[in-house]
Design a protein around this motif. Structure first.
Motif, PDB file in Angstrom:
ATOM      1  N   ILE A 157      64.514  91.274 -28.461  1.00 29.32           N
ATOM      2  CA  ILE A 157      65.165  90.562 -27.358  1.00 29.32           C
ATOM      3  C   ILE A 157      66.669  90.769 -27.416  1.00 29.32           C
ATOM      4  O   ILE A 157      67.281  91.288 -26.484  1.00 29.32           O
ATOM      5  N   LEU A 158      67.279  90.358 -28.533  1.00 24.57           N
ATOM      6  CA  LEU A 158      68.720  90.471 -28.681  1.00 24.57           C
ATOM      7  C   LEU A 158      69.045  90.595 -30.157  1.00 24.57           C
ATOM      8  O   LEU A 158      68.696  89.709 -30.952  1.00 24.57           O
ATOM      9  N   GLY A 159      69.682  91.704 -30.537  1.00 24.56           N
ATOM     10  CA  GLY A 159      70.019  91.904 -31.932  1.00 24.56           C
ATOM     11  C   GLY A 159      68.762  91.927 -32.786  1.00 24.56           C
ATOM     12  O   GLY A 159      67.821  92.673 -32.527  1.00 24.56           O
ATOM     13  N   GLY A 160      68.714  91.053 -33.796  1.00 26.96           N
ATOM     14  CA  GLY A 160      67.541  90.983 -34.657  1.00 26.96           C
ATOM     15  C   GLY A 160      66.475  90.045 -34.158  1.00 26.96           C
ATOM     16  O   GLY A 160      65.415  89.917 -34.780  1.00 26.96           O
ATOM     17  N   LEU A 161      66.703  89.362 -33.041  1.00 29.25           N
ATOM     18  CA  LEU A 161      65.752  88.391 -32.520  1.00 29.25           C
ATOM     19  C   LEU A 161      64.683  89.080 -31.686  1.00 29.25           C
ATOM     20  O   LEU A 161      64.973  90.002 -30.911  1.00 29.25           O
ATOM     21  N   GLY A 162      63.429  88.624 -31.832  1.00 28.65           N
ATOM     22  CA  GLY A 162      62.347  89.201 -31.063  1.00 28.65           C
ATOM     23  C   GLY A 162      61.178  88.252 -30.948  1.00 28.65           C
ATOM     24  O   GLY A 162      61.138  87.186 -31.578  1.00 28.65           O
ATOM     25  N   LEU A 163      60.220  88.626 -30.103  1.00 31.66           N
ATOM     26  CA  LEU A 163      58.961  87.911 -29.968  1.00 31.66           C
ATOM     27  C   LEU A 163      57.846  88.826 -30.443  1.00 31.66           C
ATOM     28  O   LEU A 163      57.877  90.036 -30.178  1.00 31.66           O
ATOM     29  N   GLY A 164      56.865  88.242 -31.129  1.00 30.77           N
ATOM     30  CA  GLY A 164      55.820  89.083 -31.682  1.00 30.77           C
ATOM     31  C   GLY A 164      54.467  88.413 -31.733  1.00 30.77           C
ATOM     32  O   GLY A 164      54.342  87.198 -31.541  1.00 30.77           O
TER      33      GLY A 164
END
Length: 684
Positions: free
Chosen positions: A640-647
């Protein structure tokens, strides 16, 4: 076999030991010839006779003890543990003995400080516990809160005081033989001796002849930062001097503190140890036990990690520390409890403790910073202590926890330049049957994947310089920490470009612990591994890993494990033990070094040695039992942004259990699992 209390043992040692150290300086033995040793251990074995009220039924006291002391001028002040026992008089001389445990403080006055022969006088006092093992004293009926593993006999608690005159024969500066006499008086709560046709008793005495040793490991000083003018000695990357003696003393101390903790806190039925139980265990040899899966497959390795880090945090390397882990496990099986020695515990504690201990050491290294100060330093030291309690204790003892000195010069010893951390927070659903909707259970889930170093880019290739760790906690599960998996390369051979190879062959050590309401699987493995990576574009990459596995000893849930051949059975075991073979493969598609899509598969065969076939080669029903285990899964993480994500990921656990005995039906088990989470990815 049960063994808990290693973290408490470390805490108790820490609270009984203080060091005078100024920031940035350690009082090391500079000018050692003129400076007396400061810290030491003493141990002794004693044999003798009994007196007092209890002598109407008890006789022949025997004891073994270990003490830690600090020298101040002609005095020594210390803390110690004594594990003894009494036999009963005729006609009950063949009944099990009475355990007699003491935790004491001591003050010793050396009457002569020079020469080879040095007489002394010691006074001691502390708490005492008298605890029968004979079934004649079992409580009938048992108390309402009685649980399996509790002692069926009531203990008697009180105090003891003692006088120990003796003489030391100095062999050298560090070691002396010790001959002494022990005079002990104890008073405990009143005990009813009606089962042996006697009245009541509440006090007694023991007088013993004793032989022992006094030992000042590493010249009597823990391994702290070197002081100006101190003679140099081999040191590890953190500046800690190699200290074999302190490592051995701490390993013994952890075991005996753990046994004392179990006796007092748990009132367990296996801690009334003494030299009698030690000899009985050696005579009986190794068996398998019936403890809970978590006890055998995680708590025991955790204790083994404490032995390992007694050496690792005293400046010793991976291989030497491994010897301490196995030796500590062997000592516990022999001398830490009255239950017969357990083969499965020796493997889980010794071999499992090596992997778990090195993981603790490496992760705590990433937290520490010897140059930090103030609240940041306190936070780092406390956090490191929680990850590796033994190392934290040794940093306090040596003065390193507050001193300012250099960090390791090689990043692999501190914070590797390559590596990654993946934190996943979300929900987990696991089913029982053909689909995820059958008998579904849902849990709040936190998972942490960590790569320490890289098999491709590490400039150094020592054991566990490249390591992968997987941890999972689930709120509401039968145990909160329900997944621990560790894989560390012991030896690596790169192919192609030595500086940055794309293929690396490795010999690998693996630790597996998976414990949830649907299935149980754990074990210690050695494997041959091929690491590979492929550059698909400047930002897109593919990494693969293929393993061949040799399972030293594994455990898996089984419907027929309850028939296992177990001495002194206390519960019906729900899992089988055995060695086996296996293979695994995994791949990950990465973007900028961060995983997008990951796949894995593992096959494991376990040939049952103890469980559904009793004990292979010793007792059986003429049946062979084999478990064929498969696990497969896929994971997707959308950045999503930088090291942030959905999984999200999905896994499937399959077990096919096959039995040759006609009365056993073959079993097929299937457990699908889904997770959805928010991910934070920190790849280096």
């Amino acid at each position: 076999m049960r063994s808990i209390g290693a973290p408490l043992a470390v805490w108790l040692l820490a609270t009984t030991a203080t060091v005078s150290a100024q920031p940035g300086r350690f009082d090391a033995p500079a000018g050692a010839a003129a400076k007396p040793p400061r810290w030491g251990f003493n141990g002794a074995l004693g044999f003798g006779g009994a007196g007092g009220d209890f002598s109407s039924i008890l006789q022949e006291p025997i004891s073994g003890e270990l003490g830690l002391f600090r020298t101040q001028g002609p005095w020594r002040f210390g803390v110690g543990l004594s594990f003894g026992s009494f036999t009963m008089k005729a006609p009950y001389e063949h009944e099990d003995e009475w355990g007699f445990q003491q935790v004491y403080l001591s003050a010793t006055r050396m009457l002569r400080k020079e020469g080879r022969l040095r007489p002394y006088l010691q006074v001691r006092g502390g708490v005492a516990r008298l605890h029968p093992r004979s079934e004649l004293f079992d409580m009938d009926p048992p108390p309402a809160d009685f649980e399996t593993g509790d002692s069926p006999a009531r203990p008697a608690n009180g105090f003891s005081i003692g006088l120990v005159p003796g003489v030391e024969w100095n062999l050298n500066r560090s070691v002396a033989l010790d001959l002494s006499a022990g005079l002990t008086y104890f008073s405990v709560s009143e005990y009813d001796l009606a089962p042996v046709n006697a009245g009541t008793a509440s006090s007694g005495s023991a007088f013993q002849g004793r032989i022992g040793v006094r030992w000042h490991p590493d010249d009597g000083y823990p391994s702290g930062p070197a002081s100006a003018g101190a003679p140099d000695k081999p040191r590890d990357a953190w500046g800690v001097a190699h200290n074999y003696g302190w490592a051995a003393g701490e390993t013994l101390g952890i075991n005996l503190f753990s046994s004392a903790f179990n006796e007092y806190h748990r009132n367990a039925n296996f801690n009334q140890i003494s030299p009698r139980s030690w000899w009985a265990n050696l005579e009986e040899g190794f068996t398998f036990d019936d403890n809970e899966f978590r006890t055998n497959q995680f708590i025991h390795p955790f204790n083994g990690a404490a032995y390992f880090n007694s050496a690792r945090s005293n400046g010793l390397g991976y291989w030497t520390s491994s010897v301490y882990a196995v030796s500590g496990a062997l000592f516990w099986e022999c001398c830490g409890e009255t239950h017969p020695m357990s083969f499965n515990d020796l493997i889980a504690t010794g071999i499992g403790g090596i992997a778990l201990g090195e993981m603790q050491y490496r992760l705590s290294s990433e937290i520490l910073d010897n140059r930090s100060g103030g609240k940041t330093r306190v936070f780092k030291e406390v956090s490191s202590f929680l990850v590796d309690p033994v190392r934290g204790f040794n940093r306090v003892l040596s003065g390193r926890s507050g001193a300012s000195h250099d960090n390791p010069t090689d990043p692999i010893d501190w914070r590797p330049e390559q590596g990654a951390s993946l934190l996943m927070v979300g929900g987990r659903v696991i089913g029982q049957g053909e689909s995820i909707s059958e008998n579904t259970k849902s849990y709040f889930n936190v998972a942490f994947d960590h790569a320490y170093g890289s098999p491709f880019d590490n400039p150094r290739r020592k054991p566990f310089d490249s390591m992968d760790v997987v941890l999972q906690l689930s709120a509401g599960e039968k145990v909160p920490l329900n997944v621990v998996r560790i894989s560390g390369d012991l030896w690596e051979k790169p192919f192609g470009n030595e500086a940055a190879p794309d293929h690396v062959f490795a010999l690998t050590q693996r630790f597996d612990y998976m414990n949830n309401t649907a299935f149980e699987f754990g074990g210690q493995s050695l494997g041959a591994t091929l690491h590979s990576r492929f550059r698909l574009s400047p930002n897109l990459g593919l990494s693969t890993r293929v393993d061949g596995l040799g399972l030293i000893l594994g455990a898996v849930n089984s419907e027929y494990a309850k028939i296992a051949d177990v001495p002194d059975r206390e519960r019906l075991r729900e899992y089988d033990y055995g060695p086996g073979l296996g293979a695994s493969a995994q791949s990950s598609l990465t973007l900028g070094g961060k995983p997008l899509v990951s796949l894995f598969y593992r096959f494991q065969w376990i040939s049952v040695s103890n469980g559904s076939v009793f004990s292979k080669g010793q007792s059986s029903m003429g049946s062979d039992a084999n478990h064929y285990i498969q696990a497969a899964g896929a994971r997707l993480i959308a950045p999503i942004l930088g090291g942030l994500g959905l999984g999200a990921d999905g896994t499937l656990f399959l077990r096919k259990s096959r039995y040759s005995f006609p009365g056993f039906h073959d079993i097929d088990q299937r457990n699908p699992q889904l997770r959805a989470f928010v991910a934070w990815n920190d790849a280096r």
